[in-house]
Design a protein around this motif. Structure first.
Motif, short mmCIF file in Angstrom:
data_model
loop_
_atom_site.label_atom_id
_atom_site.label_comp_id
_atom_site.label_asym_id
_atom_site.label_seq_id
_atom_site.Cartn_x
_atom_site.Cartn_y
_atom_site.Cartn_z
N MET A 1 0.84 -1.18 0.00
CA MET A 1 0.00 0.00 0.00
C MET A 1 0.89 1.24 0.00
N PRO A 2 0.70 2.17 -0.95
CA PRO A 2 1.54 3.37 -0.98
C PRO A 2 1.23 4.29 0.19
N PRO A 3 2.22 5.07 0.61
CA PRO A 3 1.98 6.00 1.72
C PRO A 3 0.97 7.07 1.31
N THR A 4 0.22 7.55 2.28
CA THR A 4 -0.75 8.62 1.99
C THR A 4 -0.03 9.96 1.97
N ARG A 5 -0.52 10.86 1.16
CA ARG A 5 0.06 12.19 1.07
C ARG A 5 -0.80 13.17 1.85
N SER A 6 -0.14 14.14 2.43
CA SER A 6 -0.87 15.19 3.13
C SER A 6 -1.52 16.10 2.10
N PRO A 7 -2.54 16.83 2.51
CA PRO A 7 -3.16 17.79 1.58
C PRO A 7 -2.15 18.82 1.06
N THR A 8 -1.21 19.23 1.90
CA THR A 8 -0.20 20.19 1.48
C THR A 8 0.67 19.60 0.38
N THR A 9 1.11 18.36 0.55
CA THR A 9 1.93 17.69 -0.46
C THR A 9 1.18 17.54 -1.76
N SER A 10 -0.08 17.17 -1.68
CA SER A 10 -0.89 17.00 -2.88
C SER A 10 -1.02 18.31 -3.65
N LEU A 11 -1.26 19.41 -2.95
CA LEU A 11 -1.35 20.72 -3.60
C LEU A 11 -0.02 21.11 -4.23
N TRP A 12 1.08 20.85 -3.52
CA TRP A 12 2.41 21.19 -4.02
C TRP A 12 2.73 20.41 -5.30
N LEU A 13 2.46 19.11 -5.26
CA LEU A 13 2.75 18.28 -6.43
C LEU A 13 1.88 18.66 -7.64
N ALA A 14 0.68 19.17 -7.37
CA ALA A 14 -0.21 19.59 -8.45
C ALA A 14 0.11 21.01 -8.93
N GLY A 15 1.06 21.67 -8.28
CA GLY A 15 1.41 23.04 -8.65
C GLY A 15 0.39 24.06 -8.20
N GLU A 16 -0.40 23.72 -7.19
CA GLU A 16 -1.49 24.60 -6.73
C GLU A 16 -1.28 25.13 -5.31
N LEU A 17 -0.07 25.00 -4.79
CA LEU A 17 0.17 25.44 -3.42
C LEU A 17 0.57 26.92 -3.43
N THR A 18 -0.39 27.78 -3.15
CA THR A 18 -0.13 29.21 -3.07
C THR A 18 0.38 29.55 -1.67
N ASP A 19 0.89 30.74 -1.51
CA ASP A 19 1.35 31.18 -0.19
C ASP A 19 0.22 31.12 0.83
N ASP A 20 -0.98 31.56 0.42
CA ASP A 20 -2.13 31.55 1.33
C ASP A 20 -2.53 30.13 1.70
#
Length: 54
Positions: free
Chosen positions: A1-20
């Motif tokens: 089973m692959p490790p779960t990603r945090s919401p922050t990691t998911s946003l970062w990998l998708a290129g959607e992690l803004t400063d806010d």
């Protein structure tokens, strides 16, 4: 089973992690979990702190 990603990691990998978005997740995932609720309104100006990655 692959490790779960945090919401922050998911946003970062998708290129959607803004400063806010990062600030919101940091407050909820780090500060509130460490010292509890009631931390709204705190400000962390960039010149006043640093983050060390190891």
């Amino acid at each position: 089973m692959p490790p779960t990603r945090s919401p922050t990691t998911s946003l970062w990998l998708a290129g959607e992690l803004t400063d806010d978005e990062f600030e919101d997740h940091f407050i909820d995932d780090v500060i509130v979990k460490d010292i509890g609720e009631g931390t709204d309104g705190w400000e962390f100006p960039g010149a006043s702190y640093s983050v060390e990655l190891r």
